[in-house]
Scaffold this motif. Structure first.
Motif, PDB file in Angstrom:
ATOM      1  N   UNK A 150      -0.504  -2.243   4.071  1.00  0.00           N
ATOM      2  CA  UNK A 150      -0.022  -1.635   2.934  1.00  0.00           C
ATOM      3  C   UNK A 150      -0.141  -2.471   1.836  1.00  0.00           C
ATOM      4  N   UNK A 151       0.652  -2.273   0.707  1.00  0.00           N
ATOM      5  CA  UNK A 151       0.649  -3.152  -0.641  1.00  0.00           C
ATOM      6  C   UNK A 151       0.738  -4.694  -0.106  1.00  0.00           C
ATOM      7  N   UNK A 152       1.500  -4.978   0.407  1.00  0.00           N
ATOM      8  CA  UNK A 152       1.612  -6.530   0.573  1.00  0.00           C
ATOM      9  C   UNK A 152       1.146  -6.851   2.200  1.00  0.00           C
ATOM     10  N   UNK A 153       1.457  -5.962   2.817  1.00  0.00           N
ATOM     11  CA  UNK A 153       0.997  -6.213   4.385  1.00  0.00           C
ATOM     12  C   UNK A 153      -0.283  -5.990   4.805  1.00  0.00           C
ATOM     13  N   UNK A 154      -1.245  -5.792   4.157  1.00  0.00           N
ATOM     14  CA  UNK A 154      -2.648  -5.817   4.237  1.00  0.00           C
ATOM     15  C   UNK A 154      -3.025  -7.227   4.591  1.00  0.00           C
ATOM     16  N   UNK A 199       5.823  -1.525   6.104  1.00  0.00           N
ATOM     17  CA  UNK A 199       7.457  -2.086   5.925  1.00  0.00           C
ATOM     18  C   UNK A 199       8.145  -1.181   4.806  1.00  0.00           C
ATOM     19  N   UNK A 200       9.251  -1.114   4.822  1.00  0.00           N
ATOM     20  CA  UNK A 200       9.916  -0.358   3.507  1.00  0.00           C
ATOM     21  C   UNK A 200       9.383  -0.975   2.186  1.00  0.00           C
ATOM     22  N   UNK A 201       9.118  -0.337   1.403  1.00  0.00           N
ATOM     23  CA  UNK A 201       9.120   1.151   1.082  1.00  0.00           C
ATOM     24  C   UNK A 201       7.693   1.675   1.873  1.00  0.00           C
ATOM     25  N   UNK A 202       7.877   2.586   2.877  1.00  0.00           N
ATOM     26  CA  UNK A 202       6.917   3.072   3.663  1.00  0.00           C
ATOM     27  C   UNK A 202       6.051   3.876   2.751  1.00  0.00           C
ATOM     28  N   UNK A 203       4.764   3.763   3.208  1.00  0.00           N
ATOM     29  CA  UNK A 203       3.573   4.304   2.436  1.00  0.00           C
ATOM     30  C   UNK A 203       3.189   5.518   3.476  1.00  0.00           C
ATOM     31  N   UNK A 204       2.902   6.687   2.959  1.00  0.00           N
ATOM     32  CA  UNK A 204       2.530   7.907   3.537  1.00  0.00           C
ATOM     33  C   UNK A 204       1.224   7.974   4.239  1.00  0.00           C
ATOM     34  N   UNK A 205       0.104   7.016   3.758  1.00  0.00           N
ATOM     35  CA  UNK A 205      -1.073   6.975   4.259  1.00  0.00           C
ATOM     36  C   UNK A 205      -0.829   6.362   5.525  1.00  0.00           C
ATOM     37  N   UNK A 206      -0.044   5.080   5.645  1.00  0.00           N
ATOM     38  CA  UNK A 206       0.026   4.354   7.165  1.00  0.00           C
ATOM     39  C   UNK A 206       0.580   5.685   8.155  1.00  0.00           C
ATOM     40  N   UNK A 207       1.401   6.490   8.054  1.00  0.00           N
ATOM     41  CA  UNK A 207       1.614   7.338   8.847  1.00  0.00           C
ATOM     42  C   UNK A 207       0.617   8.232   9.164  1.00  0.00           C
ATOM     43  N   UNK A 208       0.009   8.820   8.209  1.00  0.00           N
ATOM     44  CA  UNK A 208      -1.131   9.780   8.473  1.00  0.00           C
ATOM     45  C   UNK A 208      -2.434   9.126   9.153  1.00  0.00           C
ATOM     46  N   UNK A 211      -1.109   8.839  12.721  1.00  0.00           N
ATOM     47  CA  UNK A 211      -1.070  10.275  13.317  1.00  0.00           C
ATOM     48  C   UNK A 211      -2.452  10.617  13.761  1.00  0.00           C
ATOM     49  N   UNK A 212      -3.617  10.640  12.817  1.00  0.00           N
ATOM     50  CA  UNK A 212      -4.969  10.770  13.301  1.00  0.00           C
ATOM     51  C   UNK A 212      -5.475  10.090  14.257  1.00  0.00           C
ATOM     52  N   UNK A 213      -5.088   8.918  14.398  1.00  0.00           N
ATOM     53  CA  UNK A 213      -5.613   8.079  15.584  1.00  0.00           C
ATOM     54  C   UNK A 213      -5.131   8.578  17.118  1.00  0.00           C
ATOM     55  N   UNK A 214      -3.785   8.942  16.903  1.00  0.00           N
ATOM     56  CA  UNK A 214      -3.127   9.315  18.089  1.00  0.00           C
ATOM     57  C   UNK A 214      -3.804  10.833  18.660  1.00  0.00           C
ATOM     58  N   UNK A 230       7.811   5.574   9.460  1.00  0.00           N
ATOM     59  CA  UNK A 230       7.527   6.860  10.024  1.00  0.00           C
ATOM     60  C   UNK A 230       6.310   6.717  11.038  1.00  0.00           C
ATOM     61  N   UNK A 231       5.379   5.857  10.855  1.00  0.00           N
ATOM     62  CA  UNK A 231       4.446   5.675  11.426  1.00  0.00           C
ATOM     63  C   UNK A 231       4.605   5.340  13.060  1.00  0.00           C
ATOM     64  N   UNK A 232       5.757   4.868  13.177  1.00  0.00           N
ATOM     65  CA  UNK A 232       6.103   4.365  14.538  1.00  0.00           C
ATOM     66  C   UNK A 232       6.361   5.568  15.562  1.00  0.00           C
ATOM     67  N   UNK A 233       6.409   6.929  15.011  1.00  0.00           N
ATOM     68  CA  UNK A 233       6.698   7.916  15.765  1.00  0.00           C
ATOM     69  C   UNK A 233       5.320   8.476  16.360  1.00  0.00           C
ATOM     70  N   UNK A 234       4.372   7.798  15.842  1.00  0.00           N
ATOM     71  CA  UNK A 234       2.991   8.127  16.590  1.00  0.00           C
ATOM     72  C   UNK A 234       2.378   6.837  17.113  1.00  0.00           C
ATOM     73  N   UNK A 235       3.088   5.860  17.465  1.00  0.00           N
ATOM     74  CA  UNK A 235       2.755   4.537  17.894  1.00  0.00           C
ATOM     75  C   UNK A 235       2.984   4.586  19.498  1.00  0.00           C
ATOM     76  N   UNK A 236       2.016   3.683  20.101  1.00  0.00           N
ATOM     77  CA  UNK A 236       2.330   3.461  21.495  1.00  0.00           C
ATOM     78  C   UNK A 236       3.054   2.311  21.714  1.00  0.00           C
ATOM     79  N   UNK A 237       2.999   1.425  20.720  1.00  0.00           N
ATOM     80  CA  UNK A 237       3.525   0.224  20.847  1.00  0.00           C
ATOM     81  C   UNK A 237       4.299  -0.158  19.453  1.00  0.00           C
TER      82      UNK A 237
END
Length: 291
Positions: A150-154, A199-208, A211-214, A230-237
């Motif tokens: 994301x913004x910083x985590x890239x 990381x907070x504040x979470x970014x919607x595109x990370x979740x999408x 989700x697409x990858x899964x 929210x991306x964690x809901x689609x994560x294996x790890x």
């Protein structure tokens, strides 16, 4: 903070009576909204009495159901906190001490202690299974690795990715431009591993993206904070790092340390192949004047 209220409820399920466990499962099934329902509504959904709901809250360690709801409100406030709200809350909590020094005279010890605590807690609470699973996925030469942040985590995604590029093939970053990113995401496949930093504040595109990858049958590794993207809901790890900091900005130092530990683990698994890849890359770099 080491987990969410939902984690706490799951951890305490074994301490509850059968009727209280029904209440806990209703809360977990509709989390977090279910926690803000009335006691009567929760009792009806769990097919138990109202006093059972109240006993469940007490057994979970709260003075009553309003106390449990207050804990969830605090969790959601923390989850959605921004640097501005953290700055304002910290400023409001400060009480000037007569004769205290300010500015450059202030000792850095409290700040250092917070970072040390966050580092220690991150590795103490890290699931060995999650860490090993991440290392195995990133070391599998049959899989393509894609990274995004994301913004910083890239910056962390690039740090991990640039190291992986030196020791294995098929590592790439998701493009920034719309057309290229769309094309890239369209080509995600079953053997791909998508690494998401959010990381907070979470970014919607990370979740999408997760989700697409899964949906395409691939694996997802999510780096996130204790409140869980929210991306964690689609994560294996899911790899969780503490973010405690003396400033209004969350600290990513524990995440960087975790990334470096993961790089070392992947290198160990790749063994001689990684060594040869490093030698080949350095030879090309020297030949082309890049070193």
């Amino acid at each position: 903070m080491s987990g969410t209220l939902a984690d706490e409820i799951r951890d305490r399920l074994g301490d509850l009576s059968p009727a209280e466990r029904k209440v806990a499962r209703v809360l977990l099934a509709g989390y977090p909204a279910a926690v803000f329902e009335t006691v009567a509504t929760i009792a009806e959904r769990a097919a138990v009495s109202t006093p059972t709901v109240l006993r469940c809250a007490s057994r979970l360690g709260y003075r009553g159901f309003p106390d449990l709801q207050a804990a969830l409100r605090a969790e959601l406030d923390a989850r959605n906190a921004s640097p501005i709200t953290l700055y304002e809350s910290a400023a409001a909590a400060q009480t000037p001490v007569p004769g205290a020094t300010t500015g450059g005279d202030r000792s850095p010890d409290p700040q250092l202690a917070l970072v040390q605590q966050a580092l220690s807690q991150t590795f103490h609470e890290m699931s060995p299974h999650e860490f090993e699973s991440a290392a195995e996925l990133l070391a599998d030469p049959r899989r393509r690795i894609h990274l995004v942040g994301g913004r910083f985590t890239h910056l962390l995604a690039q740090y991990l990715g640039l190291h992986l590029m030196q020791i294995r093939d098929q590592v790439s970053f998701l493009p920034d431009r719309d057309v290229e990113r769309t094309s890239f995401l369209t080509q995600l496949a079953r053997r791909d591993v998508t690494v998401v930093f959010d990381y907070r504040r979470y970014e919607d595109d990370m979740t999408l993206i997760a989700e697409l990858a899964r949906e395409r049958g691939g694996k997802v590794i999510a780096f996130t904070d204790p409140w869980l993207s929210p991306a964690s809901a689609h994560a294996d790890v899911v790899l969780i790092s503490q973010v405690n900091s003396a400033s209004p900005y969350d600290s990513l130092t524990p995440t960087l340390a975790l990334v470096e530990a993961l790089i070392s683990a992947v290198l160990d698994r790749l063994g001689p192949d990684a060594h040869q890849r490093m030698k080949d890359a350095e030879g090309v770099a020297r030949r082309t004047g890049l070193l």
